[in-house]
Design a protein around this motif. Sequence first.
Motif, PDB file in Angstrom:
ATOM      1  N   LEU A 190       0.819  -1.206   0.000  1.00  0.00           N
ATOM      2  CA  LEU A 190       0.000   0.000   0.000  1.00  0.00           C
ATOM      3  C   LEU A 190       0.859   1.265   0.000  1.00  0.00           C
ATOM      4  O   LEU A 190       0.358   2.347  -0.311  1.00  0.00           O
ATOM      5  N   SER A 191       2.135   1.123   0.320  1.00  0.00           N
ATOM      6  CA  SER A 191       3.009   2.302   0.292  1.00  0.00           C
ATOM      7  C   SER A 191       3.345   2.737  -1.134  1.00  0.00           C
ATOM      8  O   SER A 191       3.700   3.893  -1.363  1.00  0.00           O
ATOM      9  N   GLN A 192       3.241   1.830  -2.093  1.00  0.00           N
ATOM     10  CA  GLN A 192       3.509   2.156  -3.497  1.00  0.00           C
ATOM     11  C   GLN A 192       2.201   2.603  -4.150  1.00  0.00           C
ATOM     12  O   GLN A 192       1.496   1.816  -4.796  1.00  0.00           O
ATOM     13  N   GLU A 193       1.861   3.865  -3.985  1.00  0.00           N
ATOM     14  CA  GLU A 193       0.525   4.323  -4.366  1.00  0.00           C
ATOM     15  C   GLU A 193       0.297   4.262  -5.874  1.00  0.00           C
ATOM     16  O   GLU A 193      -0.816   3.983  -6.339  1.00  0.00           O
ATOM     17  N   HIS A 194       1.346   4.520  -6.669  1.00  0.00           N
ATOM     18  CA  HIS A 194       1.171   4.436  -8.119  1.00  0.00           C
ATOM     19  C   HIS A 194       0.876   3.001  -8.554  1.00  0.00           C
ATOM     20  O   HIS A 194       0.061   2.766  -9.462  1.00  0.00           O
ATOM     21  N   LEU A 195       1.532   2.043  -7.903  1.00  0.00           N
ATOM     22  CA  LEU A 195       1.227   0.647  -8.214  1.00  0.00           C
ATOM     23  C   LEU A 195      -0.169   0.259  -7.723  1.00  0.00           C
ATOM     24  O   LEU A 195      -0.854  -0.536  -8.371  1.00  0.00           O
ATOM     25  N   VAL A 196      -0.580   0.810  -6.597  1.00  0.00           N
ATOM     26  CA  VAL A 196      -1.946   0.548  -6.105  1.00  0.00           C
ATOM     27  C   VAL A 196      -2.977   1.032  -7.119  1.00  0.00           C
ATOM     28  O   VAL A 196      -3.955   0.342  -7.420  1.00  0.00           O
ATOM     29  N   VAL A 197      -2.746   2.226  -7.673  1.00  0.00           N
ATOM     30  CA  VAL A 197      -3.672   2.757  -8.678  1.00  0.00           C
ATOM     31  C   VAL A 197      -3.706   1.860  -9.906  1.00  0.00           C
ATOM     32  O   VAL A 197      -4.776   1.551 -10.452  1.00  0.00           O
ATOM     33  N   LYS A 198      -2.509   1.404 -10.358  1.00  0.00           N
ATOM     34  CA  LYS A 198      -2.483   0.535 -11.542  1.00  0.00           C
ATOM     35  C   LYS A 198      -3.154  -0.807 -11.262  1.00  0.00           C
ATOM     36  O   LYS A 198      -3.825  -1.373 -12.120  1.00  0.00           O
ATOM     37  N   LEU A 199      -2.967  -1.317 -10.051  1.00  0.00           N
ATOM     38  CA  LEU A 199      -3.640  -2.560  -9.682  1.00  0.00           C
ATOM     39  C   LEU A 199      -5.156  -2.383  -9.710  1.00  0.00           C
ATOM     40  O   LEU A 199      -5.885  -3.255 -10.197  1.00  0.00           O
ATOM     41  N   CYS A 200      -5.633  -1.256  -9.204  1.00  0.00           N
ATOM     42  CA  CYS A 200      -7.077  -0.988  -9.231  1.00  0.00           C
ATOM     43  C   CYS A 200      -7.580  -0.839 -10.670  1.00  0.00           C
ATOM     44  O   CYS A 200      -8.665  -1.329 -11.017  1.00  0.00           O
ATOM     45  N   GLN A 201      -6.792  -0.178 -11.505  1.00  0.00           N
ATOM     46  CA  GLN A 201      -7.176  -0.058 -12.913  1.00  0.00           C
ATOM     47  C   GLN A 201      -7.225  -1.426 -13.591  1.00  0.00           C
ATOM     48  O   GLN A 201      -8.121  -1.711 -14.382  1.00  0.00           O
ATOM     49  N   LEU A 202      -6.248  -2.282 -13.281  1.00  0.00           N
ATOM     50  CA  LEU A 202      -6.235  -3.628 -13.853  1.00  0.00           C
ATOM     51  C   LEU A 202      -7.450  -4.430 -13.385  1.00  0.00           C
ATOM     52  O   LEU A 202      -8.084  -5.143 -14.178  1.00  0.00           O
ATOM     53  N   THR A 203      -7.775  -4.319 -12.117  1.00  0.00           N
ATOM     54  CA  THR A 203      -8.940  -5.037 -11.581  1.00  0.00           C
ATOM     55  C   THR A 203     -10.216  -4.621 -12.314  1.00  0.00           C
ATOM     56  O   THR A 203     -11.007  -5.465 -12.755  1.00  0.00           O
ATOM     57  N   HIS A 204     -10.399  -3.325 -12.437  1.00  0.00           N
ATOM     58  CA  HIS A 204     -11.597  -2.832 -13.137  1.00  0.00           C
ATOM     59  C   HIS A 204     -11.582  -3.256 -14.602  1.00  0.00           C
ATOM     60  O   HIS A 204     -12.615  -3.679 -15.153  1.00  0.00           O
ATOM     61  N   HIS A 205     -10.433  -3.163 -15.239  1.00  0.00           N
ATOM     62  CA  HIS A 205     -10.321  -3.461 -16.671  1.00  0.00           C
ATOM     63  C   HIS A 205     -10.660  -4.926 -16.950  1.00  0.00           C
ATOM     64  O   HIS A 205     -11.454  -5.238 -17.853  1.00  0.00           O
ATOM     65  N   LEU A 206     -10.087  -5.834 -16.183  1.00  0.00           N
ATOM     66  CA  LEU A 206     -10.309  -7.265 -16.427  1.00  0.00           C
ATOM     67  C   LEU A 206     -11.747  -7.672 -16.108  1.00  0.00           C
ATOM     68  O   LEU A 206     -12.420  -8.331 -16.909  1.00  0.00           O
ATOM     69  N   LEU A 207     -12.226  -7.287 -14.936  1.00  0.00           N
ATOM     70  CA  LEU A 207     -13.564  -7.728 -14.522  1.00  0.00           C
ATOM     71  C   LEU A 207     -14.652  -7.102 -15.382  1.00  0.00           C
ATOM     72  O   LEU A 207     -15.662  -7.749 -15.688  1.00  0.00           O
TER      73      LEU A 207
END
Length: 836
Positions: free
Chosen positions: A83-100
């Motif tokens: 959670l400290s890597q906020e840019h990666l957290v944002v990309k992970l959230c974008q990936l989650t939304h994109h795939l699902l």
Amino acid sequence: SRYAVPFSPLAPGDREEMGSVAGQFSHYASKLRSLRGGDPASLKTQLNLLFDQLISENYSPNHNIRPEEVCALLIHVTRLVPLSQEHLVVKLCQLTHHLLNQLQVIVDEQTLDVCVCYVVRALAVCSLWTHSEVLQALSTLIYGNGPRCNRHLIELLGDGGVLRLYSDPSQPDMELRRAALTCMANLCLGVPGQASLEDPYRSVCFKVFLQTLQSPKPPDAEELLYCTVIQGALKGLQSSLCGGKWRFGGQEELGALLAVLKRLMFQGCPGVCVEWPSVLYPAPLPQYETCSTPKPPEPPQNPPTQTSGVRDCNKKKKSRGRGRKGGGEDEEREAEPRLQRGGRGGEAWSKTSVLPSPGVPSLYPLWKRSSSDSEFSDPEGAAHSKLRVRQGVLLCLLAVVKAVEKRTLYGYWSSFIPEAPIGGPPPLTLLTVVLKDPSPKVRACALQVVSALLDGSRQFLGVAEDLAPARTSYTPFSFSLATAVRELHRSLSLALLAEASAHTLTQIIKCLAHLVCNAPYNRLRPGLLSPLWRQIQPYLRHRDVNVRVSVLTLYGALVSSQAPLSEVQLLLTHTSQETGLSWRQREGFSSPHTPPSHKYHNSHTPRGSHTPGEEEPGVPWLLQLCVSLVTQPKDDQSDSEGPGGGGATALEPSPVRLEALQVLAHLVRGYFPLCQACLCELGQVSARCLRETDPSIQLHGAKLLEELGTGIIQQYRPDNSQSESCRVPISQVVQFWVDVLSGPLNGALQSHQHPTLQTSACDTLSSILPQAFTQLPEKSQVLCVTVLLGLTYSDNSLVKAAAVRALGVYILFPCLREVHTHWNQSCGGTVDWSHH
């Protein structure tokens, strides 16, 4: 770096697999699954690259990517991204939304639990700028999974919950409000076969949605963002109402919801500036339901000559309002002044509105006369967003109508269904949207709501009556309902006249069909159905199949509503070529008032002994039309769609033929004396349908036979006052059934793969006139009894029940009552066996 994934060249087979989207997903997913914690810088680089690769692909459910792979990938990456890597957290959230979202995957319970825990912690730990993307991922994860989020509901929807915090009207960030409302809407979304969200939490969400709609727009908020917030709340209300059985918290809550929906129905409509109540009560509130008083338009220099002194007088008193006329005999002639008076009110609705000339239909909706949407002063994006808001409001109102008991809604009809104009500015109702909104999609949604209100309202509208002389001291409720029915006819007729969109046109005609099915025309003054009957005739040749089907549905409603009606009987027997079988030529869409062609189309003449170009006397033109639609090749000028449209032997599309058969069945049921002259021809039509391979056509052919048999039985009932000379002769009835029983009906009785068709065929056998059955050949009588006895052993309960019912009818036949040997004993044994 020693933590990087080792490089290995791709084999030829792997290159081919990588060429597909599924192959690329598997390749990058396997790389992600091979990553382990180690050097943070190298891991961050690898994650960035792989996330970018996966997000850049366009997926679809057809790409053969298994949901289990997606879920396993999401669980793994949540463990890799701190959670400290906020840019990666944002990309992970974008990936989650994109795939699902693109693969339309609803995650399993384990994935849901892991990922929701992760995003909830992210909302608590990460900076505010990440929360919009995190909430978007959360909304995608909980889509269709609301009841499975029980352990997280307190964190999300409890007091101080993150969704309640961000959805509060005091939240200054409109994007966060929209995202939080979307999450709540997805929590409330019901999935068939699954339990809905618990009522306390659904009630919390409902109140938030309602509060959002009631809150005014913040002064510094952008119009576009504000509209997206409203759309999120509307979507949430729809999910709440459709997610299971819903009970409103008293009359105040329902009234508050209806009030805010009515206000938003006109969001973005030019010139609508009104004071709205916070709650709608069953009692009408006309002072809140009118447009703002506009500048009155300049009267024309040379007003048209009036045909009545009363109309001259009323025209002079227009500025002070005009009371409703009691007698009503001039109502049709008053249509033009009323519509002008019931229009947008000068410049209040359109900056370019002008008074129509006497030769132009002054009641045309102004959106029809407007050449573009340039009348909107808002930017194009904001105008489109307001359009989406209006559309969402009407869909939400449709959900309310379907969720609330009919009797409860009747008290609110005056707020949404207009009565006859009584002077002053017109009320803002659903019909205002139908006539004035520039968007065909919004008009279609409004028509769906009107149809839903009318559907099942026969008991309520059955009170309407205006046959008695009008009272001057007070207006009875029955008369008010009658004027509402007339106003519905008038407004929908105007909408039909002006509409160019095929989809919206279909909705108008369906709405008229609902009105005709529920209005008590036997208690209303005649004259409502005749203009409608003639107005919809040109649309029988419309190029769009759905329009043609809806027109036939409306004709079916006209001939089945309180049949027989004298007005409909006159329309059916009117055999002039201009009224019955004239068509509007349609290379493109022409207006309904195009002068009709007087050329008679021989393809619409049923087969008979009369010569082409002549009309068989006494045969309803609607019957001729439906027979031709079922049996004759379609006219190429009426159809430009569908495969094989140019074939010389191509029949009408199946939906048109099915609807035509249903109209024939309604016509025979309600107006059999007018159809009995074509008894043999209709039998041939049914036989032709039973020989076809389409089970639906076969079924409706059998139902038409049943209606013909029932109509004959009704004629020979002892309580029928019809003279014997007007009945179908017994000899003709016998010949009719001989032809039927020697035709394809026997094949329908043996059609074990279509039990519904077998059931209808059994009902057809039970509709044979007893006097005719006596004169049937012995082999035909034996055939009927034998086949029915065999069907009592069917594995299908519906077929078995229909066969037993038919045998029960046969037991009462005098000619069979004397036969006590074989078949009577078998029938008794069958009845005894059916009770086990």
